[in-house]
Design a protein around this motif. Sequence first.
Motif, PDB file in Angstrom:
ATOM      1  N   ALA A   1      49.003  33.014  28.779  1.00  0.00           N
ATOM      2  CA  ALA A   1      48.450  34.340  28.302  1.00  0.00           C
ATOM      3  C   ALA A   1      48.232  34.027  26.686  1.00  0.00           C
ATOM      4  N   SER A   2      49.177  33.211  26.014  1.00  0.00           N
ATOM      5  CA  SER A   2      48.959  32.941  24.363  1.00  0.00           C
ATOM      6  C   SER A   2      47.534  32.093  24.185  1.00  0.00           C
ATOM      7  N   GLY A   3      46.931  31.448  25.184  1.00  0.00           N
ATOM      8  CA  GLY A   3      45.812  30.668  25.105  1.00  0.00           C
ATOM      9  C   GLY A   3      46.116  29.223  24.855  1.00  0.00           C
ATOM     10  N   SER A   4      47.294  28.731  24.753  1.00  0.00           N
ATOM     11  CA  SER A   4      47.786  27.509  24.295  1.00  0.00           C
ATOM     12  C   SER A   4      47.386  26.429  25.378  1.00  0.00           C
ATOM     13  N   LEU A   5      46.954  26.722  26.778  1.00  0.00           N
ATOM     14  CA  LEU A   5      46.590  25.930  27.713  1.00  0.00           C
ATOM     15  C   LEU A   5      45.131  26.234  28.184  1.00  0.00           C
ATOM     16  N   TYR A   6      44.332  25.015  28.055  1.00  0.00           N
ATOM     17  CA  TYR A   6      42.710  25.347  28.252  1.00  0.00           C
ATOM     18  C   TYR A   6      42.505  25.704  29.924  1.00  0.00           C
ATOM     19  N   HIS A   7      43.243  25.218  30.719  1.00  0.00           N
ATOM     20  CA  HIS A   7      42.832  25.281  32.219  1.00  0.00           C
ATOM     21  C   HIS A   7      43.613  26.680  32.722  1.00  0.00           C
ATOM     22  N   CYS A   8      44.187  27.463  31.928  1.00  0.00           N
ATOM     23  CA  CYS A   8      44.600  28.723  32.514  1.00  0.00           C
ATOM     24  C   CYS A   8      44.471  29.831  31.508  1.00  0.00           C
ATOM     25  N   SER A   9      44.541  31.199  32.025  1.00  0.00           N
ATOM     26  CA  SER A   9      44.321  32.292  30.736  1.00  0.00           C
ATOM     27  C   SER A   9      45.276  33.594  31.194  1.00  0.00           C
ATOM     28  N   CYS A  10      44.991  34.513  30.937  1.00  0.00           N
ATOM     29  CA  CYS A  10      45.620  35.682  31.156  1.00  0.00           C
ATOM     30  C   CYS A  10      45.770  36.112  32.457  1.00  0.00           C
ATOM     31  N   ALA A  11      46.577  36.778  33.131  1.00  0.00           N
ATOM     32  CA  ALA A  11      46.798  36.925  34.507  1.00  0.00           C
ATOM     33  C   ALA A  11      45.717  37.970  34.883  1.00  0.00           C
ATOM     34  N   THR A  12      45.323  37.777  36.316  1.00  0.00           N
ATOM     35  CA  THR A  12      44.388  38.669  36.812  1.00  0.00           C
ATOM     36  C   THR A  12      44.876  40.153  36.925  1.00  0.00           C
ATOM     37  N   LYS A  13      43.969  41.123  36.711  1.00  0.00           N
ATOM     38  CA  LYS A  13      44.489  42.501  36.815  1.00  0.00           C
ATOM     39  C   LYS A  13      44.851  42.864  38.247  1.00  0.00           C
ATOM     40  N   PRO A  14      45.942  43.690  38.191  1.00  0.00           N
ATOM     41  CA  PRO A  14      46.265  43.976  39.523  1.00  0.00           C
ATOM     42  C   PRO A  14      45.551  44.837  40.315  1.00  0.00           C
ATOM     43  N   THR A  15      45.895  44.396  41.523  1.00  0.00           N
ATOM     44  CA  THR A  15      44.551  45.256  42.649  1.00  0.00           C
ATOM     45  C   THR A  15      44.810  46.559  42.712  1.00  0.00           C
ATOM     46  N   GLU A  16      46.202  46.954  42.665  1.00  0.00           N
ATOM     47  CA  GLU A  16      46.357  48.686  43.143  1.00  0.00           C
ATOM     48  C   GLU A  16      45.874  49.356  41.936  1.00  0.00           C
ATOM     49  N   PRO A  17      45.267  50.633  42.061  1.00  0.00           N
ATOM     50  CA  PRO A  17      44.884  51.352  41.100  1.00  0.00           C
ATOM     51  C   PRO A  17      45.780  51.901  40.176  1.00  0.00           C
ATOM     52  N   PRO A  18      45.657  52.098  38.813  1.00  0.00           N
ATOM     53  CA  PRO A  18      46.643  52.548  37.810  1.00  0.00           C
ATOM     54  C   PRO A  18      47.032  53.781  38.101  1.00  0.00           C
ATOM     55  N   GLU A  19      48.105  54.285  37.615  1.00  0.00           N
ATOM     56  CA  GLU A  19      48.555  55.715  37.725  1.00  0.00           C
ATOM     57  C   GLU A  19      48.370  56.406  36.385  1.00  0.00           C
ATOM     58  N   GLY A  20      48.098  57.686  36.350  1.00  0.00           N
ATOM     59  CA  GLY A  20      47.842  58.644  35.368  1.00  0.00           C
ATOM     60  C   GLY A  20      46.800  58.322  34.523  1.00  0.00           C
ATOM     61  N   THR A  21      47.032  58.245  33.064  1.00  0.00           N
ATOM     62  CA  THR A  21      45.824  58.229  32.387  1.00  0.00           C
ATOM     63  C   THR A  21      45.652  56.486  31.591  1.00  0.00           C
TER      64      THR A  21
END
Length: 384
Positions: A147-167
Amino acid sequence: MMDKYPWMIGCLIFVFLFIQSGICIKWLSLQHSNLHWNLTSLNNNPGRGIRSGVRSPCAVAKRRYGFIKVQAKLCRNAMEAMPHVQTAAMLAADTCRIVFKDRRWNCSSITTAPYLTPDLTRATREQAFVYAISSAALTYTMARACASGSLYHCSCATKPTEPPEGTFQWGGCGDNLKWGAHFAKRFIDNAEKYVAEKAKKNVKRDNSLEENREAILKNEVAVINLHNNKVGRKVILEGLRIQCKCHGVSGSCNIKTCWKALPSIAEVGTRLLQKYTNAKEIETKAYEQHIATLKPKKISDQLLFISKSPDYCTKDERLGSLGTVGRQCNVTSNGPNSCRQLCCGRGYRTVVEEKIERCQCKYYNCCYVKCKVCRTMTQRYECS
């Protein structure tokens, strides 16, 4: 003589097994290392290697810090991840010591790696905790590094598939738990599987029961270690929480961007402490049947162990117990740090200390400060 005492052969093999059963956590000795994980100079040196006098840090880690073959190979293939492995070793050791600081076993054993004490090589409850916290710490560190960008072969987690709640809406940069767990499995679990596979190859039909005993036992311990690794990673997964950031004009929160973040490592340590307390003892039946009969997956949320732990009251190097003589205790507590429990009924002594310090300081005119000398008496209690 051995023909007359076949049980002696079994005992010797049993002891030898447990001396070997902690080899996959020797990498925790990186907590003491000052290795520089940078091979730029080596890559530019056509004469690198033993003859040039320049050693790869992975070779040093294998020789000095307990890496086994599969770990050294991953080290060479993913050198940029190794500083985070070193961070994970320090994180696991620090968390273990904090969680157990007021108990008879205070996790001091972990500092001796790669020369592990018997309490971390006999498939004990303590070994189960150390395997779990080391797996969790490595997963945690790698997920954060992505997540911090310290490793070039991985990055942030993929967004969850379930829809978000509220706003709120999914966004931000979530800790990449999936990749962190993947790396931990490659570095820790594959090492354990390597030990188990070697043990399986040593089990032969035409061998006697005595000859197969060591290999079967080693396989059983490897399966239990793998299970405890999984428990450590599962605690992190179950602790994921939603973290949000507000967006809007003049500080309003019209839109919230949220992502799934890791729990604190302190929270992970506390939850694993509860599992350590409720750990399940597995009765090994290696002398009669194969490891498959254990089926530890049925006890998916518990830490597992084989050998009973010493009480850690008195010093016994054969068991890895340092004893509690001289440990500081709390006379008003009823918990594990109480003088009654920590001192094992031996009693305690009161140590009176005088502290001298400057106090009641005043600033005079423009040029000097005048203070009084205060003396305070403090008491602390140590186990006899």
